[in-house]
Design an enzyme around this catalytic site. Structure first.
Site, PDB file in Angstrom:
ATOM      1  N   LYS A   1       0.846  -1.210   0.000  1.00 15.84           N
ATOM      2  CA  LYS A   1       0.000   0.000   0.000  1.00 15.84           C
ATOM      3  C   LYS A   1       0.875   1.251   0.000  1.00 15.84           C
ATOM      4  O   LYS A   1       0.625   2.194  -0.751  1.00 15.84           O
ATOM      5  CB  LYS A   1      -0.930   0.000   1.224  1.00 15.84           C
TER       6      LYS A   1
ATOM      7  N   ASP B   1     -11.177   3.113   4.081  1.00 19.41           N
ATOM      8  CA  ASP B   1     -11.650   1.723   4.082  1.00 19.41           C
ATOM      9  C   ASP B   1     -13.173   1.648   3.937  1.00 19.41           C
ATOM     10  O   ASP B   1     -13.719   0.597   3.600  1.00 19.41           O
ATOM     11  CB  ASP B   1     -11.281   1.050   5.416  1.00 19.41           C
TER      12      ASP B   1
ATOM     13  N   GLN C   1      -4.741  -1.381   9.546  1.00 19.04           N
ATOM     14  CA  GLN C   1      -4.731  -2.733   8.999  1.00 19.04           C
ATOM     15  C   GLN C   1      -5.385  -3.713   9.985  1.00 19.04           C
ATOM     16  O   GLN C   1      -5.048  -3.735  11.168  1.00 19.04           O
ATOM     17  CB  GLN C   1      -3.282  -3.154   8.692  1.00 19.04           C
TER      18      GLN C   1
HETATM   19  N1  GUN Z   1      -7.263  -6.641   6.265  1.00 17.97           N
HETATM   20  C1  GUN Z   1      -7.708  -7.401   5.243  1.00 17.97           C
HETATM   21  N2  GUN Z   1      -8.434  -6.668   4.380  1.00 17.97           N
HETATM   22  C2  GUN Z   1      -8.436  -5.408   4.856  1.00 17.97           C
HETATM   23  C3  GUN Z   1      -9.004  -4.203   4.392  1.00 17.97           C
HETATM   24  O1  GUN Z   1      -9.667  -4.117   3.356  1.00 17.97           O
HETATM   25  N3  GUN Z   1      -8.777  -3.105   5.160  1.00 17.97           N
HETATM   26  C4  GUN Z   1      -8.062  -3.168   6.319  1.00 17.97           C
HETATM   27  N4  GUN Z   1      -7.927  -2.045   7.004  1.00 17.97           N
HETATM   28  N5  GUN Z   1      -7.527  -4.276   6.770  1.00 17.97           N
HETATM   29  C5  GUN Z   1      -7.708  -5.394   6.031  1.00 17.97           C
END
Ligand code: GUN
Length: 310
Positions: free
Chosen positions: A63, A130, A107
């Protein structure tokens, strides 16, 4: 005709998520540069990770790299596993107040001693890239999609669907979403409904799941069960979006080797479907691309500029 009688020529169109994600990233780069030159605003994203889960670390690193590729400001906060909830909430409050940050992503999963819900609800809705905050969930489900942040995987899946079907209005089409998670199943059902599809959400308690799936013109699989959906569950010509990413043993590749598969038995379903996303290379690349798109959208809104449509 039996499935095995169908030749190569009848294979489904493969929906190339890598190519479509790359194109989307090019648009994000271009629009970010335009925003910067017209307003002086550089999109900024903060990614927060608590603990040392290797898979999460890989996601977080990619990311950050993608944000830099887009010309964004990118900060990663790596906190130790034993970080207290008040300390994490203090960091989020600081990021909420930081005008150079337009997107905050914590995350998941978080360590067990931290209440995930409380952390998510502490993120300012206008920075919740998100799309997990109640305000954004509410905007999405009430049809105010323009004002919402839409969760990245469902948003990316919709881009693939629109490309595959060559339209954005799914009037008259039956969509079956297998899986009812807050991250994928429920939000993609809302998006499909907003696109005028007739939507059914199926899950582990649904009766005659194969029969229900056979009614689907659009079949979305988001259950996390390797290759669960078989060819005889698929309506001929259907568009299949496979959100599953499952790591399974692959002894044919050598001892201890693994490979990635989706929730759909790809080879056999590709002989029946009209179009299908592969795993890997389908929905996966779209998720990170949509995170960049959401961050750009946050920056545009903060600068009072109409965000681009993705
Ligand atoms: N962990 C797995 N998928 C995601 C997601 O889409 N967003 C976040 N913040 N954590 C994750």
């Amino acid at each position: 005709m039996a499935v095995s009688d169908i030749g190569e020529a009848d294979l489904a169109m493969v929906i190339d998520g890598r190519k479509i994600a790359d194109e989307l990233i090019e648009t994000v780069k271009l629009e970010a540069a335009k925003l910067k030159s017209s307003t002086g605003t550089t999109p900024g994203i903060a990614v927060v990770i608590v603990g040392e889960d290797p898979a999460s670390q890989v996601y977080v690193r990619s990311k950050g790299n993608k944000a830099e590729e887009c010309g964004f400001k990118s900060v990663t906060h790596t906190l130790p596993e034993n970080t207290s909830q008040p300390d994490l909430l203090k960091l989020i409050a600081d990021l909420n107040a930081d005008n150079s940050i337009h997107g905050i992503l914590v995350q998941l999963p978080l360590p067990d001693h931290i209440a995930e819900g409380e952390v998510i609800q502490a993120i300012a809705p206008e920075k919740d890239v998100d799309g997990f905050h109640f305000v954004n969930v509410g905007r999405l489900t009430t049809g105010e999609v323009e004002q919402a942040f839409v969760p990245c995987t469902p948003a990316g899946s919709m881009v693939l669907l629109r490309k595959a079907l060559g339209k954005s209005d799914f009037s008259g089409m039956n969509a079956v979403v297998v899986g009812r998670s807050n991250i994928v199943g429920k939000p993609i059902a809302s998006l499909l409904l907003a696109s005028n599809a007739t939507v059914t959400i199926a899950h582990s308690r649904t009766s005659d799941l194969p029969g229900l799936c056979r009614t689907a013109d659009i079949l979305v699989a988001a259950v996390g069960r390797p290759e669960m959906i078989k060819a005889d569950w698929v309506k001929p010509g259907a568009c299949i979006i496979d959100v599953g990413i499952n790591r399974i043993d692959a002894p044919e590749r050598g001892e201890g080797k693994k490979r990635l598969v989706g929730d759909v038995a790809y080879e056999e379903c590709a002989k029946v479907a009209g179009s299908i996303t592969p795993v890997p290379g389908g929905v996966g690349p779209m998720t990170i691309a949509m995170l960049m798109a959401n961050t750009l959208t946050g920056a545009c809104r903060a600068a009072g500029v109409e965000p681009p449509q993705f």
